[in-house]
Design an enzyme around this catalytic site. Structure first.
Site, PDB file in Angstrom:
ATOM      1  N   ASP A  62      54.720  24.272 -22.543  1.00 15.47           N
ATOM      2  CA  ASP A  62      55.694  24.194 -23.677  1.00 15.47           C
ATOM      3  C   ASP A  62      55.405  25.609 -24.427  1.00 15.47           C
ATOM      4  O   ASP A  62      54.568  26.256 -24.109  1.00 15.47           O
ATOM      5  CB  ASP A  62      55.053  22.850 -24.323  1.00 15.47           C
ATOM      6  CG  ASP A  62      56.349  22.249 -25.272  1.00 15.47           C
ATOM      7  OD1 ASP A  62      57.421  23.095 -25.704  1.00 15.47           O
ATOM      8  OD2 ASP A  62      56.155  21.202 -25.618  1.00 15.47           O
TER       9      ASP A  62
ATOM     10  N   GLU B  94      59.316  17.052 -34.002  1.00 18.81           N
ATOM     11  CA  GLU B  94      58.106  17.034 -33.681  1.00 18.81           C
ATOM     12  C   GLU B  94      57.176  16.631 -34.930  1.00 18.81           C
ATOM     13  O   GLU B  94      57.133  15.496 -35.516  1.00 18.81           O
ATOM     14  CB  GLU B  94      57.652  18.548 -33.206  1.00 18.81           C
ATOM     15  CG  GLU B  94      58.680  18.634 -31.980  1.00 18.81           C
ATOM     16  CD  GLU B  94      58.411  20.233 -31.278  1.00 18.81           C
ATOM     17  OE1 GLU B  94      57.098  20.418 -31.430  1.00 18.81           O
ATOM     18  OE2 GLU B  94      59.413  20.637 -30.848  1.00 18.81           O
TER      19      GLU B  94
END
Length: 630
Positions: free
Chosen positions: A308, A513
């Site tokens: 990521d 997020e």
């Protein structure tokens, strides 16, 4: 004999020259493994490490790509060639980078990646589909496959080859800020939704090797590489805290969080992204046993594993506390391509030094590069490196908007319909004297779409092309019906008007997020007071725009009809299609709707299960035409 020997030497030299000009890896008729082996035999360590490096477009240039042999470029959320960029703007940018890659010694094409997670959501004028939390409600894998195909076309329309989708997290706690990226709390629904992968990549041929990456390399270039993420357990963190620790035993991990990865690999997914989160205290980006041991060796995954963004940096606490160690731990664990995305020189230098010191074996580098090249060859990138404008009209096409509208209709869940079962409110009449539309989300495309839309965090406002719910209401009612819009009406205003009914649209503001982690799961102010003011004065339908179930129980008694619309995207007309009865409500909750946050986490099958609305709940209505004919 001398003359014969000289002739043979000349023939040998001529043959060598011809063979030097012929490179097997550039020949599409050669078998895949032959092409990979031939190319790798020609590559230097610098060229191999370049393939493992993915950098942000903001720091990329043809000179950087040529100097460091960069193998991949990424657009982070909101990272675009220019505001409101056209398909041509995107293509020109991607092609310029590609020219840099092709002008290197070996001419290995770069692969460009982007988060097209609910449509091509970075691109202005793209079709924005409902987020996964809504798509799970549909329980319609065929629909999701079509959405994958439409998204692939729009991504390819801008010259891009690769999307970091789908997210196959199993969200077990709605307090998690990424819960809307998850199809369901139930792994079986998530598994069924992996049908988006053949939509994005193409159907795996029946005679194709099992569990092998597949991206249809058709000359039309209508498919993209997909990415199953985030490996593994990202939806099970303690208290739903983003990037936190998932505490669960091996059987629990296998039975809840792993199954959709097996489906994804079986469907030929090209790449897998590693999760920021930890499993029982071990950072996934450093977890050799799960990445190499289980994913690569046990499941036989043959695509490439990508980190990521800044994922290896976060192996240490605080982030980047010992970057060289992070590089060592991440690459050793089995990560093949690292989304750096900015500090690429430091990454390349550290990895090069680790290899030269034999801390990281060359076999690990070769495994990574082999996997990356495998995907590039399978995709046909070597044969079709440059993009053109042939698909430009696919960006935000009417066909895709109609598909998104269908997805919106099927993702709605009717939670309440009338204060008594024999007096339903929905479907609403299209012909009334005067109706009210209210609420912070009634006339706002950005709020409808949520996070990962135009900007990383999303944005309030009419930020891209689409149909707001207010516009959709006006499009749906008879010309004689007066539609009055007041975002947050006061009691005096409501008393002064004789409204037939009101539609109140409220919900969460955009987030992504960690920004979306929430301990209270409330809707944005002044949502509750808008509900109270309107519903105490007028018959009301409340539409909730949210990435998850929210706190609503104390207000339920005041509300006449309640609809969960999730984050529907740009096509608000799909909501009014069902509100006014052109279609019936069919959606069933793919997530448990809690009474209070104190109950969380609470999922179907838990011993303390006492929801406001249980998993699988959803009232239905008949289309008005059907109702009229019965």
């Amino acid at each position: 004999m001398g003359r014969v020997t000289a002739a043979l030497v000349a023939l040998w030299l001529w043959t060598a020259v011809v063979e030097a000009g012929y490179m097997k890896y550039m020949d599409p008729k050669q078998p895949l493994n032959v092409r990979i082996k031939d190319l790798m035999s020609r590559m230097s360590l610098e060229e191999k490490i370049g393939q493992m490096t993915q950098i942000e477009r903001k720091v990329a240039s043809t000179d950087v790509i040529k100097k460091y042999f960069i193998g991949s470029i990424v657009s982070g959320g909101g990272s675009v060639p220019r505001p409101r960029a056209s398909a041509e703007n995107w293509i020109n940018m991607v092609n310029e980078f590609q020219k840099g890659a092709l002008s290197t010694r070996l001419g290995i094409p770069m692969i460009y990646g982007i988060d097209a997670v609910h449509g091509h959501n970075n691109a202005y004028n793209a079709t924005i589909f409902p987020h996964n939390v809504g798509l799970g409600v549909t329980r319609d894998p065929d629909l999701v496959k079509k959405i994958g195909a439409a998204t692939a076309l729009e991504v390819r329309a801008t010259g891009i080859h690769y999307t970091f989708a789908p997210c196959i997290a199993v969200c077990r706690d709605p307090r998690w800020g990424r819960c809307y990226e998850s199809y369901s709390e139930d792994h079986e629904i998530v598994q069924s939704m992996t049908e988006i992968i053949p939509g994005l990549q193409g159907d795996v041929p029946s005679d194709y090797p099992k569990n092998f990456p597949f991206v249809n390399p058709s000359s039309q270039r209508t498919k993209v590489a997909a990415c199953a993420k985030h490996f593994v357990g990202d939806g099970g963190t303690t208290d739903g805290i983003n990037e936190n620790n998932t505490v669960i035993d091996w059987n629990g991990l296998l039975n809840i969080h792993m199954p959709a990865y097996l489906d994804s690999i079986r469907k030929g997914v090209a790449t897998v992204m590693v999760s920021y989160s930890s499993w029982n205290g071990k950072k996934m980006h450093a977890n050799y046993d799960l990445i190499t041991g289980y994913l690569k060796q046990t499941l036989k995954f043959k695509g490439f594993v990508i980190s990521d963004m800044w994922g290896i940096d976060r192996i240490t606490t605080p982030s980047r506390a010992n970057y060289t160690y992070s590089v060592q731990a991440g690459i050793h664990a089995g990560i093949d391509m690292v989304m750096v995305p900015d500090e690429y020189v430091e990454f390349i230098d550290d990895l090069t030094l680790l290899v030269k010191k034999n801390v990281i074996p060359m076999s690990r580098i070769n495994d990574a590069v082999r996997r990356i090249l495998r995907v590039k060859f399978i995709m046909g990138l070597f044969e079709n490196s440059m993009a053109d404008l042939s698909l430009a009209d696919q960006l935000g096409s009417q066909d895709h908007r109609e598909l998104a509208r269908e997805a919106v209709r099927k993702s709605l869940v009717l939670l309440k319909n009338g204060k008594s079962s024999n007096q339903p409110v929905l479907p609403l009449p299209t012909s009334s004297e005067k109706i009210l539309v209210a609420g912070s989300h009634a006339n706002d495309i950005g709020n409808q779409c949520g996070g990962w839309t135009i900007e990383w965090n999303g944005q309030t406002g009419n930020i891209t092309v689409g149909t707001t719910i207010l516009t959709a209401v006006k499009n749906s009612v008879d010309e004689s019906t007066e539609v009055v819009y007041n975002e947050n009406p006061e009691a005096e205003f409501l008393k002064a008007n004789n409204f037939s009914y009101a539609i109140v649209v409220v919900g969460e503001l955009p987030y992504v997020e960690t920004n979306g982690d929430s301990k209270n799961l409330t809707i944005a102010e002044p949502g509750y007071s808008t509900i109270t003011n309107v519903c105490e004065a007028v018959k009301c339908v409340v539409i909730i725009i949210s990435g998850r179930p929210i706190y609503i129980e104390p207000y339920l008694e005041k509300i006449d009809a309640l609809v969960a619309a999730w984050l529907p995207g740009t096509e608000g007309q799909g909501i009014t299609d069902v509100l006014f009865g052109e279609y019936g409500f069919t959606g069933k909750l793919a997530r448990t709707w809690f009474r209070t946050v104190d109950q969380l986490p609470m999922n179907i099958g838990d011993p303390h299960y006492d929801p406001l609305f249980p998993f699988g709940y959803g009232l239905t209505t008949n289309p008005r035409l059907l109702k009229a004919s019965q």
